[in-house]
Scaffold this motif. Structure first.
Motif, short mmCIF file in Angstrom:
data_model
loop_
_atom_site.label_atom_id
_atom_site.label_comp_id
_atom_site.label_asym_id
_atom_site.label_seq_id
_atom_site.Cartn_x
_atom_site.Cartn_y
_atom_site.Cartn_z
N GLY A 171 0.75 -1.24 0.14
CA GLY A 171 0.14 -0.04 -0.03
C GLY A 171 0.79 1.30 -0.07
O GLY A 171 1.93 1.24 -0.44
N ILE A 172 0.41 2.24 0.36
CA ILE A 172 0.95 3.55 0.43
C ILE A 172 2.28 3.41 1.22
O ILE A 172 3.53 3.91 0.64
N MET A 173 2.49 2.77 2.46
CA MET A 173 3.74 2.83 3.03
C MET A 173 4.76 1.75 2.64
O MET A 173 5.78 1.79 2.37
N ASP A 187 1.80 -8.72 -1.61
CA ASP A 187 0.85 -8.35 -1.28
C ASP A 187 -0.12 -9.48 -1.41
O ASP A 187 0.12 -10.63 -1.80
N ARG A 188 -1.60 -9.25 -1.41
CA ARG A 188 -2.51 -10.38 -1.35
C ARG A 188 -2.55 -10.82 -3.00
O ARG A 188 -3.14 -11.78 -3.11
N ALA A 190 3.87 -3.92 6.58
CA ALA A 190 3.19 -2.73 6.38
C ALA A 190 1.68 -3.25 5.96
O ALA A 190 1.35 -2.48 5.01
N ILE A 191 1.01 -3.99 6.62
CA ILE A 191 -0.26 -4.22 6.16
C ILE A 191 -1.14 -3.66 6.84
O ILE A 191 -1.02 -2.83 7.87
N GLU A 207 -3.95 -1.83 9.46
CA GLU A 207 -3.47 -1.40 10.80
C GLU A 207 -4.58 -2.42 11.85
O GLU A 207 -5.61 -1.83 12.07
N LYS A 241 -2.19 -8.75 11.67
CA LYS A 241 -0.71 -8.90 11.60
C LYS A 241 -0.31 -10.07 12.38
O LYS A 241 0.55 -10.83 11.89
N ASN A 273 5.54 -1.77 10.60
CA ASN A 273 5.44 -0.39 10.43
C ASN A 273 4.23 0.13 11.17
O ASN A 273 3.83 1.21 10.92
N SER A 276 1.54 1.98 13.23
CA SER A 276 1.57 3.41 13.86
C SER A 276 0.88 3.54 15.24
O SER A 276 1.19 4.69 15.81
N PHE A 294 8.27 4.26 9.82
CA PHE A 294 8.33 5.29 8.62
C PHE A 294 7.13 6.17 8.83
O PHE A 294 6.06 6.08 9.32
N ASN A 354 5.04 9.35 6.41
CA ASN A 354 4.46 9.31 5.00
C ASN A 354 4.84 10.94 4.60
O ASN A 354 4.53 11.76 5.11
P1 NAI Z 1 -2.71 0.58 2.98
O1 NAI Z 1 -4.26 0.38 3.21
O2 NAI Z 1 -2.40 1.77 2.04
O3 NAI Z 1 -2.04 -0.55 2.57
C1 NAI Z 1 -1.86 -1.82 3.44
C2 NAI Z 1 -1.60 -3.05 2.02
O4 NAI Z 1 -1.51 -4.09 2.57
C3 NAI Z 1 -2.71 -3.21 1.07
O5 NAI Z 1 -2.22 -3.34 -0.27
C4 NAI Z 1 -3.34 -4.45 1.45
O6 NAI Z 1 -3.69 -5.32 0.22
C5 NAI Z 1 -1.93 -5.26 1.97
N1 NAI Z 1 -2.29 -6.69 2.98
C6 NAI Z 1 -3.46 -6.47 3.80
N2 NAI Z 1 -3.29 -7.61 4.57
C7 NAI Z 1 -2.29 -8.43 3.83
C8 NAI Z 1 -1.54 -9.54 3.98
N3 NAI Z 1 -2.10 -10.56 4.81
N4 NAI Z 1 -0.72 -10.15 3.02
C9 NAI Z 1 -0.28 -9.11 2.29
N5 NAI Z 1 -0.60 -7.98 2.02
C10 NAI Z 1 -1.43 -7.47 2.67
O7 NAI Z 1 -2.26 1.07 4.22
P2 NAI Z 1 -0.98 2.01 4.63
O8 NAI Z 1 -1.48 3.26 4.89
O9 NAI Z 1 0.39 1.81 3.90
O10 NAI Z 1 -0.51 1.26 6.17
C11 NAI Z 1 0.22 0.21 6.37
C12 NAI Z 1 0.85 0.00 7.96
O11 NAI Z 1 1.73 1.40 8.01
C13 NAI Z 1 -0.14 0.34 8.76
O12 NAI Z 1 0.19 -0.51 9.91
C14 NAI Z 1 -0.27 1.65 9.14
O13 NAI Z 1 -0.45 1.99 10.76
C15 NAI Z 1 1.24 2.05 9.05
N6 NAI Z 1 1.48 3.20 8.81
C16 NAI Z 1 0.68 4.22 7.80
C17 NAI Z 1 1.08 5.30 7.83
C18 NAI Z 1 0.34 6.29 6.78
O14 NAI Z 1 0.41 7.71 6.58
N7 NAI Z 1 -0.48 5.79 5.77
C19 NAI Z 1 2.30 6.08 8.24
C20 NAI Z 1 3.05 5.42 9.20
C21 NAI Z 1 2.49 4.01 9.51
#
Ligand code: NAI
Length: 669
Positions: free
Chosen positions: A311-313, A332-333, A384-385, A387, A392, A412, A414, A436, A438
């Motif tokens: 995802g984003i992170m 990813d999935r 980084a899946i 939250e 997790k 990762n 938060s 990390f 964003n």
């Molecule tokens: P996101 O929703 O953009 O991406 C999450 C990704 O994980 C998705 O592409 C999803 O398909 C994939 N995923 C979910 N379950 C999975 C699994 N079992 N196996 C493989 N892939 C799987 O989320 P984002 O924003 O990237 O956040 C990810 C982590 O980073 C979270 O823990 C969040 O708290 C943390 N974080 C987010 C920040 C932000 O600004 N978005 C900043 C710092 C940390």
């Protein structure tokens, strides 16, 4: 005997003056090193060599600059001026040597290092990505003081030289060659031959073109100075960052008058260096080193990183690691979920690497891997899946038995406490938080999160990894919001409360940027995403006295999520916030800033008391690099202390009478 310099004379009568600073990994022009250089120059004058090559024995580079640590001890303007004049005399002695001289540059050649090179007749540099030549002094709140303003403008012309000094940016060897800052830029194997060639052929030295000399004309200078000031004002507020303005003034007044320019350089830089702004910027520069030092406690080195969650992170972390030269597998999935991440990675590589071959290599290093084959080979696995605790934990259960021996397992997350996440692991001690921010490519800080049962060695390895990928590691204790979000969030929420009670968004933002924040809190909330702000605030509110404003909740439920949805507290057009002019009375603004900033200071003190970070310096560094907190104020704790109890107490009391929150914490620490 010299501790730092070594003279070697070859069969052609050329003296190679090697700089190899004792007890240091980089060459720095300390007072002692300069004194010894002066003595060496005396010997060289006696020896009448065929030529002199100034070179460095350090693999890290030529000369990293003047002694910044010593800068931080300077309090008297006159003391600084005397030191500068002494350096002027030594560099002048280099310039006056009867034989031809060459600076042979590799790696870092910055500040005083570049100024020394400019005192030589010729310069030759290594042509590789690791060679960086520049005059970054404005970043420390000063400008080049060892003759750099005189010699750079004379060598490459006024505007190119001012551009380098005002921006503080460093150039590659070939970019420096194009400007005439160096005479030749060659591969490592030809470096010595190029230096010899310049000494034996003694070509005409580089001259700026007539057009490049023109802005130095006495009649034009005031106009050019005015134009430059306007350009700089787009980037730096003169009340906060006086150095570039002082440089423009100095140049406008004295350019083309060598003696006056040297005199003014010494006087102006001495004045700047002893100012609070420069001292605070120097403090932040040194704190950055303290953060880097956190990554030196382990010699852990990774070559393969496996990231789960594209995802984003996760996507951006994977791209960043590939950019830094690591082999990266990204899981990813389903493969189609990685297309956006791969697209963004391509964009990043194009922007940073520019050359097609380098871009192709970086893309080759980043491999989509939905089968998770990379897990067993990776040195670092970063989760980084979503939250979500259960998701997790389920993932860790699949991962743990497959990890390579000694591999780091990082999350990762938060907001989920590490002791909750690691509770289902066979070896809970091995999970480390690698938090990390964003956008990953922009935010230098990474929080290294440890629970009470985390293996300290694993945390140190994670810090070493963060440093390896060019980020600044900050060790923090696992607790709600860790350090950065915990301190940032009350400030953002206070801004939203102010907005809700009738102050306009542009006025709130202006108060914060006038204080020195890079972006106002309302625009920052919109940029982070109001949904993300709400999630973090709600999470913090579970364990801390955080008041989540209804306004934030209603915005999110109406789908107004900020910049990404085109509307948040501001409306966005082509990604730009549509702001109206601030109409509130100007004298309202300082009080506004206090309301938001003192919230941050309060929380910072609470974090220190709870031991979330080990000391106030690391806290200040974390908040400056993690939130952009006005660097010229030296960090939140430093700012509170330098304002002092007498100045702060009445301001805190005003706020207390305004609202009933616990403001009075700051000076109890
Ligand atoms: P996101 O929703 O953009 O991406 C999450 C990704 O994980 C998705 O592409 C999803 O398909 C994939 N995923 C979910 N379950 C999975 C699994 N079992 N196996 C493989 N892939 C799987 O989320 P984002 O924003 O990237 O956040 C990810 C982590 O980073 C979270 O823990 C969040 O708290 C943390 N974080 C987010 C920040 C932000 O600004 N978005 C900043 C710092 C940390």
């Amino acid at each position: 005997m010299s501790r730092h310099w070594r003279i070697e004379q070859d069969e052609d009568g050329i003296i190679w003056l090697h700089f190899n600073q004792a007890d240091s990994s980089a060459n720095v022009l300390t007072v002692e090193a300069l004194d010894e250089l002066d003595q060496q120059l005396g010997k060289i004058e006696q020896a009448s060599p065929a030529g002199v090559v100034f070179c460095s024995d350090k693999p890290s580079g030529f000369i990293a600059g003047a002694d910044v640590k010593a800068f931080s001890r300077i309090t008297e303007t006159e003391e600084a001026r005397q030191q500068i004049l002494q350096a002027h005399a030594i560099f002048d002695r280099i310039e006056r040597l009867k034989c031809p001289t060459v600076a042979m540059i590799h790696g870092f050649c910055l500040g005083g290092g570049t100024e020394l090179a400019l005192a030589c007749r010729y310069r030759v540099s290594r042509d590789d990505p690791g060679t960086r030549i520049g005059l970054p002094e404005v970043r420390l709140g000063i400008f080049p003081g060892f003759g750099g303003t005189v010699r750079s403008t004379r060598l490459i012309g006024h505007l190119p030289a001012l551009n380098i000094m005002l921006s503080g940016r460093a150039l590659s060897g070939s970019a420096a060659r194009r400007l005439g800052l160096v005479d030749m830029s060659v591969p490592e194997r030809q470096l010595k031959a190029a230096a010899r060639h310049l000494l034996s052929t003694q070509p005409k030295t580089h001259q700026p073109t007539w057009l490049q000399q023109l802005p130095g004309n006495g009649l034009l200078r005031p106009l050019v100075g005015h134009f430059l000031k306007k350009q700089v004002a787009k980037q730096a507020n003169p009340a906060h960052y006086p150095a570039p303005y002082a440089l423009i003034r100095h140049w406008t007044k004295h350019a083309n008058h060598r003696k006056a320019m040297y005199r003014s350089e010494a006087a102006e830089v001495a004045k700047l260096i002893s100012s609070d702004t420069a001292q605070n910027l120097i403090r932040i520069f040194l704190l950055q080193d303290q953060l880097k030092a956190q990554g030196r406690k382990s010699d852990f080195k990774a070559t393969h990183v496996h990231v789960i969650g594209g995802g984003i992170m996760g996507g951006d972390i994977a791209a960043w690691c590939a950019l830094q030269g690591m082999r990266v597998t990204l899981q990813d999935r389903a493969p189609e979920l990685l297309s956006q991440a791969m697209g963004r990675a391509h964009g990043l590589f194009k922007k940073k690497l520019k050359k097609p071959l380098l871009i192709r290599d970086a893309l080759d290093r980043l491999m989509p891997d939905c089968e998770a084959t990379g897990v067993t080979r990776a040195d670092v696995v970063i989760e980084a899946i979503f939250e979500n605790t259960e998701a997790k934990q389920q993932l860790y259960a699949q991962l743990e038995p497959r990890l390579k021996k000694g591999a780091l397992l990082c999350t990762n997350t938060s907001s989920i406490p590490l002791e909750v996440l690691n509770s289902t692991l066979k070896n809970p001690a091995r999970l480390v938080g690698l938090h990390f921010f964003n956008p990953v490519a922009k935010m230098q800080l990474v929080e290294i999160v440890s629970a009470t049962n985390t293996d300290p060695n694993a945390a140190q390895q994670a810090a070493a990894f963060a440093k390896q990928i060019g980020r600044l590691p900050l060790p923090v204790k696992s607790s709600p919001g860790f350090l950065v979000n915990r301190i940032l969030m009350p400030y953002l929420l206070e801004a939203i409360i102010l907005l809700d009670s009738g102050t306009s968004a542009p006025a709130i933002d202006k108060a914060a940027t006038d204080f020195g924040m890079p972006m106002g809190p309302i625009e920052l909330a919109d940029t982070v995403g109001l949904d993300i702000c709400l999630a973090v605030a709600d999470k913090l509110a579970e364990s801390l006295p955080v008041n989540v404003p209804e306004k934030l909740r209603s915005m999110v439920s109406e789908g107004k999520l900020g910049r990404k949805s085109g509307q948040g507290f501001y409306l966005y057009s082509k990604g730009k916030a549509q702001k109206t002019a601030v109409t509130e009375q100007a004298n309202l603004l300082p009080g506004l800033a206090d309301r938001m900033i003192i919230r941050m200071l309060n929380e910072a003190v609470a974090c220190l008391r709870e031991g979330i970070v080990s000391d106030a310096d690391l806290l200040d560094a974390g908040i400056v690099f993690g939130t952009g907190f006005a660097p010229f104020r030296g960090g939140p704790i430093h700012y509170a202390k330098s304002e002092g109890k007498e100045k702060m107490q009445p301001r805190i009391q005003t706020l207390e009478s305004d609202r009933d929150a616990g403001w009075a914490d700051i000076f109890e620490h």
